[in-house]
Design a protein around this motif. Structure first.
Motif, short mmCIF file in Angstrom:
data_model
loop_
_atom_site.label_atom_id
_atom_site.label_comp_id
_atom_site.label_asym_id
_atom_site.label_seq_id
_atom_site.Cartn_x
_atom_site.Cartn_y
_atom_site.Cartn_z
N LYS A 88 0.84 -1.19 0.00
CA LYS A 88 0.00 0.00 0.00
C LYS A 88 0.88 1.26 0.00
O LYS A 88 2.05 1.20 0.41
CB LYS A 88 -0.90 0.05 1.24
CG LYS A 88 -2.12 -0.87 1.21
CD LYS A 88 -2.91 -0.72 2.50
CE LYS A 88 -4.19 -1.53 2.47
NZ LYS A 88 -5.20 -0.95 1.55
N ILE A 89 0.30 2.36 -0.44
CA ILE A 89 0.95 3.65 -0.25
C ILE A 89 0.61 4.13 1.16
O ILE A 89 -0.57 4.16 1.54
CB ILE A 89 0.49 4.67 -1.30
CG1 ILE A 89 0.93 4.21 -2.70
CG2 ILE A 89 1.07 6.05 -0.99
CD1 ILE A 89 0.46 5.09 -3.81
N VAL A 90 1.62 4.49 1.91
CA VAL A 90 1.47 4.81 3.33
C VAL A 90 1.66 6.31 3.54
O VAL A 90 2.53 6.94 2.95
CB VAL A 90 2.50 4.04 4.18
CG1 VAL A 90 2.28 4.32 5.67
CG2 VAL A 90 2.39 2.54 3.90
N ILE A 91 0.81 6.87 4.39
CA ILE A 91 0.96 8.26 4.82
C ILE A 91 1.90 8.25 6.01
O ILE A 91 1.63 7.63 7.04
CB ILE A 91 -0.39 8.88 5.21
CG1 ILE A 91 -1.40 8.71 4.07
CG2 ILE A 91 -0.21 10.35 5.58
CD1 ILE A 91 -1.00 9.33 2.77
N GLU A 92 3.02 8.95 5.88
CA GLU A 92 4.08 8.85 6.87
C GLU A 92 4.64 10.23 7.22
O GLU A 92 4.45 11.20 6.49
CB GLU A 92 5.25 8.02 6.32
CG GLU A 92 4.88 6.65 5.84
CD GLU A 92 6.07 5.93 5.22
OE1 GLU A 92 6.03 4.69 5.17
OE2 GLU A 92 7.04 6.60 4.79
N LEU A 93 5.37 10.26 8.32
CA LEU A 93 6.26 11.38 8.62
C LEU A 93 7.59 11.14 7.92
O LEU A 93 7.96 9.99 7.68
CB LEU A 93 6.51 11.49 10.13
CG LEU A 93 5.31 11.81 11.02
CD1 LEU A 93 5.68 11.61 12.48
CD2 LEU A 93 4.84 13.24 10.78
N PRO A 94 8.33 12.18 7.59
CA PRO A 94 9.70 11.96 7.13
C PRO A 94 10.47 11.16 8.19
O PRO A 94 10.26 11.34 9.39
CB PRO A 94 10.27 13.38 6.99
CG PRO A 94 9.07 14.25 6.81
CD PRO A 94 7.98 13.62 7.64
N ALA A 95 11.34 10.29 7.75
CA ALA A 95 12.06 9.43 8.69
C ALA A 95 13.26 8.83 8.00
O ALA A 95 13.39 8.88 6.77
CB ALA A 95 11.14 8.32 9.22
N GLY A 96 14.15 8.22 8.80
CA GLY A 96 15.29 7.57 8.20
C GLY A 96 16.19 6.93 9.24
O GLY A 96 16.02 7.16 10.45
N LEU A 97 17.13 6.13 8.77
CA LEU A 97 18.08 5.48 9.66
C LEU A 97 19.20 6.43 10.05
O LEU A 97 19.56 7.33 9.29
CB LEU A 97 18.66 4.24 8.98
CG LEU A 97 17.67 3.13 8.61
CD1 LEU A 97 18.39 2.00 7.90
CD2 LEU A 97 16.94 2.61 9.84
N VAL A 98 19.75 6.19 11.21
CA VAL A 98 20.88 6.98 11.71
C VAL A 98 22.17 6.40 11.13
O VAL A 98 22.38 5.18 11.15
CB VAL A 98 20.93 6.95 13.24
CG1 VAL A 98 22.19 7.63 13.76
CG2 VAL A 98 19.70 7.60 13.82
N ASP A 99 23.03 7.25 10.60
CA ASP A 99 24.33 6.82 10.09
C ASP A 99 25.33 6.70 11.23
O ASP A 99 25.15 7.30 12.30
CB ASP A 99 24.86 7.82 9.06
CG ASP A 99 24.09 7.77 7.75
OD1 ASP A 99 23.39 6.77 7.51
OD2 ASP A 99 24.20 8.74 6.97
N GLU A 100 26.38 5.93 11.00
CA GLU A 100 27.45 5.78 12.00
C GLU A 100 28.01 7.14 12.38
O GLU A 100 28.34 7.96 11.51
CB GLU A 100 28.56 4.90 11.43
CG GLU A 100 29.61 4.50 12.45
CD GLU A 100 29.07 3.47 13.44
OE1 GLU A 100 29.13 3.76 14.66
OE2 GLU A 100 28.60 2.40 13.02
N GLY A 101 28.06 7.42 13.69
CA GLY A 101 28.63 8.67 14.18
C GLY A 101 27.66 9.83 14.23
O GLY A 101 28.03 10.92 14.68
N GLU A 102 26.41 9.63 13.78
CA GLU A 102 25.41 10.69 13.78
C GLU A 102 24.61 10.72 15.06
O GLU A 102 24.32 9.67 15.65
CB GLU A 102 24.41 10.48 12.63
CG GLU A 102 24.67 11.25 11.40
CD GLU A 102 23.53 11.14 10.39
OE1 GLU A 102 23.38 12.05 9.59
OE2 GLU A 102 22.80 10.12 10.40
#
Length: 210
Positions: A88-102
């Protein structure tokens, strides 16, 4: 609502098959043996991410980006994104994975710029939140970001999407978030729990005048 990019509305799942742990890049299945409160030994099947940075206590961030200086009141940045696990197409907040050292804050500012083009300033970061602790160990921090719409950088948006990202960005008045979630669900979209919880919290605050 205003759209800034195009979603892959024709995306769909073509097939599904079992995936061996040794073939998985992002996740793995595990069997945990534990003692319950009565001292009985039990087992629990769960999933774990393989991508958490070694020095981080979180996998990723969710971003509550609020557009300031809007004529009809503050607006929240949302996204439409196709998600194969639910087809399905999902309604979301912007999001993402944390990079090393961030830090969570650095990841939030970076991901917001990459996915939406908006440049924002961190206002607040929540405690660690667990997405679905009965199923997996994935966690995140929600980072609240203020987006000053009077800044030149927020006038001509230039998202930096990866080759496999198809994201449609739009924004909704905070006061209308619940009604928009209801409307979008009726249209066939899936509503991410983080948005639904935020919208429900706003409605509860209205009802009890908190």
């Amino acid at each position: 609502m205003t759209t800034t990019t195009t979603a892959a509305t024709e995306a769909k799942v073509l097939s599904t098959k079992p995936l061996e742990n040794k073939e998985a890049v992002w996740t793995k299945l595990v069997l945990k043996t534990y003692l319950d409160p009565n001292g009985t030994t039990r087992t629990w099947e769960s999933a774990e991410r393989r991508t958490r940075p070694s020095l981080s206590n979180i996998d990723g961030v969710g971003i509550v980006a609020i557009l300031e200086h809007r004529p009809t009141g503050p607006e929240i940045v949302l996204q439409k994104q196709y998600r194969p696990p639910i087809d399905k197409i999902v309604i979301e907040l912007p999001a993402g994975l944390v990079d090393e050292g961030e830090t969570a804050e650095q990841a939030a500012v970076r991901e917001l710029k990459e996915e939406t083009g908006y440049v924002g300033q961190v206002v607040e970061t929540t405690p660690v939140m667990w997405n679905d602790p009965g199923f997996c160990n994935t966690n995140l921090r929600m980072v609240h970001v203020s987006v000053d719409m009077s800044l030149p950088a927020n006038q001509n948006l230039q998202p930096e999407l990866e080759e496999n990202e198809f994201i449609e960005v739009f924004h909704v008045r905070l006061a209308d978030l619940w009604d928009e979630c209801v409307r979008l669900e009726r249209e066939g979209y899936a509503i991410d729990a983080r948005i639904a919880n935020l919208a429900e919290g706003i409605e509860i605050a209205k009802k009890f005048r908190l």
